[in-house]
Design an enzyme around this catalytic site. Structure first.
Site, PDB file in Angstrom:
ATOM      1  CB  CYS A 139      -0.783  -0.288   1.357  1.00 28.55           C
ATOM      2  SG  CYS A 139      -2.035  -1.742   1.097  1.00 28.55           S
ATOM      3  CG  HIS A 152      -6.195   1.839   0.454  1.00 29.64           C
ATOM      4  ND1 HIS A 152      -5.370   2.279  -0.354  1.00 29.64           N
ATOM      5  CD2 HIS A 152      -6.345   0.667   1.178  1.00 29.64           C
ATOM      6  CE1 HIS A 152      -4.326   2.081   0.056  1.00 29.64           C
ATOM      7  NE2 HIS A 152      -4.457   0.904   1.429  1.00 29.64           N
ATOM      8  CB  CYS A 175      -0.136   1.279   7.302  1.00 32.11           C
ATOM      9  SG  CYS A 175      -1.816   1.573   7.099  1.00 32.11           S
TER      10      CYS A 175
END
Lengths: 440, 318
Positions: free
Chosen positions: A98, A391, A426
């Site tokens: 990510c 996301h 993160c």
């Protein structure tokens, strides 16, 4: 032979000039059938159109995708070739789960600072709706052996090892390979450890949706987002969500823990499809094209934690990266106008902040003399973050960077003083990347 | 450095190769007439059942054969090693995981238990706990000597305990030693012991991992370990031995915990496990690994739904 050795070049500023993304769509919905290459090319072309880069040879395009087909080994280069950029623009794929988008930005910004390139696009793309589905390891092994076989007999023997169950497709796994726990389950453990309440998580989600909606309504995204396949806003955005509505959702993660489960579909990010880009250059390149530098890259830091043996939570690496970054730059956690903390889960943001506020933890785990302290929550994710926008893993970094660069520019223009932002993302594998950007 | 020596039996009988577990099981599962009689007694109503046979044997050396079995020239097969590493999650290197050394050497201990003068019935033995001391990591090209014997017969609330000791040696001395403690349920040769039998209090901690163990994991471990004990193979064969479903092999769970805890231990370490409730397949096992400050770690596994303890153990530097 030379008489002298070469000397290192002086560092130049790497500045964010702008960005572009396509709206993020919920998985299996509007972008069903759109490939990573389709989406990233669309995001690139939107950027090219907005900044008049048709036919331009840029220094480099660096981006990546977390879920990637093996045929897409050169996904970014192929996207460049399909875009309006000059076909002589180099490109490469990069991947850090990510944190891919942020790491791509750090990479090109550093190259620009060193004078290796004058301009670049960093970005990322991901689709869950067009995710690769693989064949089983046993079938793959049999097919490979058969393909290397020299005789028909050998080939038949290799293929004869295939059993009916080997024909079942292997879906991309979402669990952490070394623990067998999903990211949500990992965060649920960290959430329980830090005793983060359901109400606090729902409030983070509520703010994310309302901040993103306000930003859209104020036209903030007009020069940051290009419509794609009939979508002009992030599909996951719930402008009318309320704390009551969020409170009514059933827990989705942490249900087998002995503590109450607090993480729901509302305060966890949804699976989404999308692509994003950010345009980075040195000041001279921007000036030549009459483009306004919005923000300057200051510094970045990555970190990793041992979540495998439970020493730290899976998504807590940014907690460790930030103090190193602050120390190197002589800053405190309070020296920022904006904090962009990626909302993998509302609880991720809250455990991150709780850790920085905890004296004992900061001393023992981060080797700091005392807690980093609290931040002004009014400065956190002010135009919404991943809970509302969605996301698409690799696309989050450039979404944040393009937005925060614009925020910094606006803030500096209105106050006449420099503005500074902290970006934190993160990632799976216990990874984290953080960066500082300032108004340019 | 090698492991400090411990007492061995007076005589050593050498075998020319590691015996086949299949043959040993076949032997173990062929009922002897006394067992058939006992089984007959078991299906009688309680009142008609004869009193439990409680043989009293006061001399440990008279009750256990004072003999160790020894096999020289034992070596690992690279393909077998790779399959074991794949299944258990060890890195695919030339190193033999401590659990794989157990797999290679344990048939010799089985042969000790299957010998005619072994005092306890092999069928239905329950693995209570296991301890392995590792002096150094063995590698795939090495040949070593395996010596195994039984020791420490003692009373237990539910039968009789016995330790099976397996030593793996190189020319310098013992480099790996396993002590597997078994319970012969319902066979009382040493009284009932002072174990109260009370289940240990267990509150599940926060997990660090989760194992989704499929119905076939017993068969998969059987394939890499050669240990085809029917209680691990299928629900049907497990039912024949009183389990509702197939159960995971204890050494599979212990070795997987060892793999998960890597690389917290050094070259010399001990690895222990204590088995509680068996894992009935398929099951999702929750696992927690707790690293120790001085190196090593403790681990615990439980049923993620019921919270019942399955196993716990430690990996500690030696």
């Amino acid at each position: 032979m030379p008489d002298t050795t070469t000397s290192a070049p002086n560092l130049q500023d790497a500045v964010i000039v702008g960005g572009n993304r396509i709206p993020f769509a919920r998985a299996g919905s509007r972008y069903l059938g759109a490939s990573n290459q389709d989406m990233f090319t669309a995001a690139l072309d939107g950027l090219v159109a907005r900044y008049g880069l048709q036919g331009e040879q840029l220094g480099e395009v660096v981006a990546g995708a977390v879920l990637k087909h093996s045929r897409d080994f050169n996904l970014v280069r192929e996207s460049v070739l399909g875009s309006a950029l000059s076909p002589t623009t180099p490109a490469f794929d990069l991947q850090q789960a990510c944190a891919t988008g942020l790491e791509a930005f750090i990479t090109v910004a550093n190259k620009i600072r060193l004078g290796q390139i004058d301009s670049a696009i960093a970005g990322g793309v991901d689709t869950v709706s067009d995710a690769p589905i693989a064949i089983s390891d046993r079938l793959r092994s049999a097919l490979l052996q058969a393909s290397y076989a020299k005789t028909l007999g050998q080939r038949a023997k290799a293929l004869a090892t295939v059993r009916p169950k080997d024909l079942a497709p292997a879906n991309p796994r979402t669990d952490e390979p070394r623990t067998g726990l999903s990211m949500g389950e990992h965060q649920a453990i960290t959430t329980a450890k830090w005793e983060i309440s359901r109400e606090d998580q729902d409030l983070i989600a509520y703010n994310s949706h309302h901040n993103l909606a306000r930003a859209y309504n104020n036209g903030f995204f007009d020069d940051l987002v290009t419509p794609f396949r009939g979508l002009s806003r992030d599909q996951n955005l719930r402008e009318d969500t309320s704390l009551e509505k969020l409170a009514s959702l059933s827990p989705a993660f942490g249900k087998s823990l002995s503590t109450p489960a607090t993480m729901t579909a509302g305060n966890s990010t949804a699976l989404t499809d999308g692509a994003s880009t950010v345009l980075v250059a040195n000041r001279e390149w921007a000036k030549k094209r009459n483009l306004t530098p919005l923000a300057r890259f200051v510094d970045a830091q990555t970190a990793a934690v041992d979540y495998v043996h439970g020493r730290e939570g899976l998504l807590m690496a940014p907690v460790h990266a930030v103090p190193r970054l602050l120390e190197r730059n002589g800053l405190t956690l309070q020296d920022f106008d904006f904090y962009e903390i990626h909302e993998a889960f509302a609880a991720t943001v809250l455990t991150t902040l709780a850790a920085w506020e905890d004296d004992e933890y900061c001393r023992t785990e981060l080797n700091l003399p005392q807690a980093l302290g609290a931040i002004d929550r009014e400065r956190l994710n002010v135009t919404g973050s991943s809970l509302a926008a969605g996301h698409p893993f690799a696309a989050t970094g450039a979404r944040i960077l393009a937005g925060v660069a614009k925020l910094l520019h606006e803030r500096a223009a209105s106050t006449g003083k420099p503005a500074r932002a902290l970006v934190s993302v993160c990632a799976a594998g216990g990874l984290g990347a953080v960066a500082i950007v300032e108004s340019a | 450095m090698t492991l400090p020596p411990i007492d061995r039996p007076g005589t050593v009988r050498e075998l020319d190769r590691v015996p086949s577990l299949m043959a040993l099981y076949a032997k173990a599962l062929t009922p002897d007439p006394a067992d058939v009689a006992r089984l007959g007694a078991r299906i009688l109503p309680d009142a008609l059942r004869p009193k439990q046979r409680t043989a009293t044997i006061d001399d440990r050396h008279r009750s256990l054969p004072d003999v160790a079995l020894k096999v020289r020239g034992v070596t690992a097969n690279p393909q077998g090693l790779r399959e074991y590493q794949n299944l258990l999650g060890f890195p695919r290197t030339e190193d033999l995981p401590a659990g794989y050394v157990h797999v290679l050497a344990f048939p010799v201990a089985m042969a000790v238990m299957a010998a005619p003068d072994f005092p306890l019935p092999l069928a239905g033995m329950v693995h209570l706990e296991n301890r392995v001391d590792v002096d150094r990591t063995l590698t795939v090209g090495e040949t070593f000597t395996v010596t195994a014997w039984a020791s420490n017969l003692s009373g237990h609330l539910k039968g009789t305990r016995v330790d099976l000791i397996v030593e793996v040696s190189d020319p310098e001395g013992v480099v790996w030693r396993g002590v597997s403690t078994y319970l012969a349920k319902g066979t009382y040769t040493h009284g009932r012991g002072n174990d109260t039998g009370a289940a240990r209090e267990f509150t599940p901690p926060l997990p660090t991992g989760s194992w989704s163990l499929g119905a076939g994991i017993g068969r998969e471990y059987a394939a890499v370990s050669g240990d085809r004990n029917p209680i691990h193979l299928s629900a049907l064969t497990a039912k024949a031995f009183g389990f509702p479903r197939a159960i995971a092999h204890g050494m599979y769970t212990a070795a997987r915990a060892l793999a998960d805890a890597r690389p917290l231990h050094g070259e010399r370490y001990s690895w222990t496990v204590e088995f509680a409730k068996p894992v009935l397949l398929p099951e999702k096992v929750a696992v927690a690994i707790t690293p120790h400050n001085a190196g090593g770690a403790s681990y615990v596994g439980w049923n993620s739904k019921t919270g019942k303890l399955h196993f716990s153990g430690e990996i500690s530097p030696l």
